[in-house]
Write a protein that holds these residues in place. Structure first.
Motif, short mmCIF file in Angstrom:
data_model
loop_
_atom_site.label_atom_id
_atom_site.label_comp_id
_atom_site.label_asym_id
_atom_site.label_seq_id
_atom_site.Cartn_x
_atom_site.Cartn_y
_atom_site.Cartn_z
N GLN A 82 -7.43 43.78 63.89
CA GLN A 82 -7.05 44.30 62.58
C GLN A 82 -8.25 44.59 61.70
N SER A 83 -9.33 43.86 61.89
CA SER A 83 -10.53 44.11 61.10
C SER A 83 -11.41 45.19 61.72
N MET A 84 -11.07 45.58 62.94
CA MET A 84 -11.83 46.63 63.61
C MET A 84 -11.12 47.97 63.55
N VAL A 85 -9.81 47.97 63.83
CA VAL A 85 -9.06 49.22 63.94
C VAL A 85 -7.77 49.16 63.13
N GLY A 86 -7.55 50.18 62.33
CA GLY A 86 -6.27 50.37 61.67
C GLY A 86 -5.68 51.67 62.17
N SER A 87 -4.38 51.67 62.44
CA SER A 87 -3.77 52.88 62.99
C SER A 87 -2.39 53.12 62.40
N ALA A 88 -2.03 54.38 62.35
CA ALA A 88 -0.68 54.79 61.93
C ALA A 88 -0.29 55.96 62.82
N LEU A 89 0.50 55.66 63.86
CA LEU A 89 0.89 56.70 64.81
C LEU A 89 2.23 57.31 64.49
N GLU A 90 3.06 56.61 63.73
CA GLU A 90 4.35 57.17 63.34
C GLU A 90 4.80 56.51 62.06
N ALA A 91 5.63 57.22 61.31
CA ALA A 91 6.04 56.74 59.99
C ALA A 91 7.39 56.03 60.05
N THR A 92 7.75 55.46 61.19
CA THR A 92 9.04 54.76 61.31
C THR A 92 8.86 53.35 61.85
N ASN A 93 7.63 52.86 61.87
CA ASN A 93 7.36 51.55 62.46
C ASN A 93 7.53 50.44 61.42
N PHE A 94 8.77 50.29 60.93
CA PHE A 94 9.06 49.24 59.96
C PHE A 94 10.55 48.93 60.00
N HIS A 95 10.92 47.78 59.47
CA HIS A 95 12.34 47.40 59.38
C HIS A 95 12.95 48.13 58.19
N PRO A 96 13.98 48.94 58.40
CA PRO A 96 14.52 49.75 57.30
C PRO A 96 15.13 48.94 56.17
N GLY A 97 15.54 47.71 56.45
CA GLY A 97 16.14 46.88 55.41
C GLY A 97 15.14 46.04 54.64
N ARG A 98 13.89 46.10 55.02
CA ARG A 98 12.85 45.29 54.39
C ARG A 98 12.11 46.14 53.36
N SER A 99 11.76 45.55 52.25
CA SER A 99 11.02 46.29 51.22
C SER A 99 9.63 46.63 51.72
N GLY A 100 9.02 47.61 51.08
CA GLY A 100 7.66 47.99 51.46
C GLY A 100 6.70 46.83 51.29
N ARG A 101 6.84 46.09 50.19
CA ARG A 101 5.96 44.93 49.97
C ARG A 101 6.17 43.88 51.04
N ASP A 102 7.42 43.59 51.38
CA ASP A 102 7.69 42.57 52.40
C ASP A 102 7.19 43.01 53.77
N GLY A 136 13.68 51.74 54.40
CA GLY A 136 14.57 52.71 55.01
C GLY A 136 15.01 53.79 54.05
N GLU A 137 14.84 53.55 52.75
CA GLU A 137 15.21 54.53 51.73
C GLU A 137 14.02 55.37 51.28
N TYR A 138 12.87 55.12 51.86
CA TYR A 138 11.67 55.87 51.49
C TYR A 138 11.78 57.32 51.98
N SER A 139 11.17 58.21 51.24
CA SER A 139 11.00 59.58 51.72
C SER A 139 9.95 59.58 52.82
N MET A 140 9.83 60.70 53.53
CA MET A 140 8.84 60.79 54.59
C MET A 140 7.43 60.59 54.04
N GLY A 141 7.16 61.17 52.88
CA GLY A 141 5.85 61.02 52.28
C GLY A 141 5.55 59.57 51.91
N MET A 142 6.55 58.85 51.40
CA MET A 142 6.37 57.44 51.05
C MET A 142 6.16 56.60 52.31
N ARG A 143 6.85 56.97 53.38
CA ARG A 143 6.65 56.25 54.64
C ARG A 143 5.23 56.44 55.15
N GLN A 144 4.70 57.65 54.99
CA GLN A 144 3.32 57.89 55.40
C GLN A 144 2.36 57.01 54.61
#
Length: 325
Positions: A82-102, A136-144
C-alpha cells in the motif's frame, strides 16, 4: 497532502511480457518503462491488452512469460504494497451499502494506516460532502474520486489508474489533470490507461501505445509529436516548394494540395510566397497531435476490426480483462 515526507517514485519495468488465454494472445512480448516523476499515458484500442497488462503488473493475473516489476520486484514480493503502489482499475470495487468514508476506513484499518488519512483523502479528492452517503448511490464521477482516494491511502510511490476520467464532467477532468500533475511533481510514478486522447495529450509526459497486445510506439510526448512545421496552401504548390528550396526551407506535399514546410517561421513562408507572386490561401502552424499519431499507428492493426480472434477467444479475454478494456 503533506509533501515533506513523500518518498520519490519507483520505476515500472515491463519486459517481454506475454499473456495467452488458450490460443489467444492478449499481450505479446510487451516491453516498456515508466519513470518516476512523470505521467505516462497507456493507450490502445479496446481489446489491445491494456487492462490485462495492468492486472499482471498488480499480480492479479499470472503472466505466461516475461516480467512486470515495480522498483525491480514483483508486486507479490513487495513488503508494504500500500505504501508502494496505489491502483484504481474499476470504479465498482466497493460495498454499495457502505458510505464512502466507511469504505476508506475499512481499507485503512486493513492496511494499518492512520484514520486521519481518510478525511484527508476525502477532502483532497473533493468528496467530503458525500462521505456519509452510500457509495452505491454515487455517480460514476464520484465513484472515480472514491477509487482515487482509496488508491492514495498509503501515500504510495506509484499510482496505476485505468480510465480515471470515465464519468467525470469537464470540471472534474480539469481537476484530475491538475491533481495528477501535483502528484507527479512530488516524484510519484503515474501510469494512466485512457481512451480520451485529447485529454491524455494535455496531461501526460510520456506515451506507450499498444495494439493487439504489442508495443507500437513509446516515448516522450514532445518526441512523438515530431518537429513543428507550417501548413501552407496556394495556387501552385510545386512553384512554392521550389521557391522555399531557394530559401533553404524543405517542404513536402500534404493532404488536399497543402504544402508542409519544415519551419515555424510563418512570416518567412509568407514572404517567399509574396516574392514568387503566389497567393496565400492558408497559413498555419502544424504540430502532430496525439489523436492523429494514435490512429496512424493503430490503423489496420486493431484485431477487433478485422480478422483477429475468434468470437470464443475474444469472449474468453473480455471476461478476464473487464469492461473497460
Amino acid at each position: 497532502m503533506s509533501t515533506a515526507a513523500t518518498p520519490q517514485g519507483a520505476p515500472i519495468e515491463v519486459r517481454d511480457l506475454t499473456k495467452t488465454f488458450g490460443s489467444f494472445t492478449a499481450v505479446d512480448r510487451l516491453s516498456f518503462t515508466v519513470e518516476p516523476g512523470r505521467i505516462t499515458g497507456f493507450l490502445g484500442p479496446n481489446g489491445a491488452g491494456k487492462t490485462t497488462t495492468l492486472r499482471m503488473l498488480l499480480g492479479l493475473v499470472h503472466a505466461t512469460s516475461g516480467t512486470a516489476t515495480i522498483d525491480g520486484r514483483d508486486y507479490r514480493d513487495l513488503d508494504h504494497p500500500q505504501s508502494m503502489v496505489g491502483s484504481a482499475l474499476e470504479a465498482t470495487n466497493f460495498h454499495p451499502g457502505r458510505s464512502g468514508r466507511d469504505h476508506l476506513r475499512v481499507l485503512a484499518a486493513a492496511g494499518g494506516l492512520p484514520m486521519s488519512r481518510v478525511d484527508e483523502l476525502l477532502e483532497l479528492t473533493g468528496i467530503p460532502a458525500a462521505a456519509r452517503k452510500r457509495a452505491g448511490e454515487y455517480s460514476m464521477g464520484m465513484r472515480q474520486r472514491l477509487g482515487l482516494a482509496a488508491a492514495l491511502l498509503g501515500d504510495p510511490r506509484v499510482l496505476i489508474l485505468d480510465e480515471p476520467s470515465n464519468g467525470l464532467d469537464p470540471e472534474g477532468i480539469r481537476w484530475l489533470r491538475g491533481f495528477l500533475r501535483h502528484l507527479s511533481s512530488q516524484g510519484k510514478t503515474i501510469l494512466v490507461s485512457s481512451h480520451l486522447l485529447q485529454e491524455v495529450e494535455q496531461t501526460v509526459d510520456d506515451v506507450v501505445i499498444i495494439a493487439n497486445g504489442r508495443l507500437v510506439r513509446s516515448g516522450p510526448m514532445a518526441q512523438l509529436r515530431g518537429a513543428p512545421s507550417t501548413i501552407v496552401r496556394t495556387s501552385d504548390a510545386d512553384q512554392l516548394a521550389g521557391a522555399l528550396r531557394v530559401a533553404d526551407v524543405t517542404s513536402t506535399p500534404g493532404r488536399d494540395g497543402e504544402l508542409v514546410a519544415e519551419t515555424t517561421d510563418m512570416r518567412l513562408v509568407g514572404d517567399v510566397a509574396l516574392r514568387a507572386g503566389l497567393p496565400i490561401w492558408e497559413l498555419r502552424p502544424r504540430r502532430a497531435d496525439l489523436e492523429a499519431l494514435y490512429f496512424e499507428l493503430t490503423e489496420g492493426t486493431n484485431r477487433n476490426l478485422g480478422a483477429g480472434a475468434t468470437p470464443v477467444e475474444a469472449d474468453a479475454v473480455s471476461g478476464q480483462e473487464g469492461a473497460n478494456e
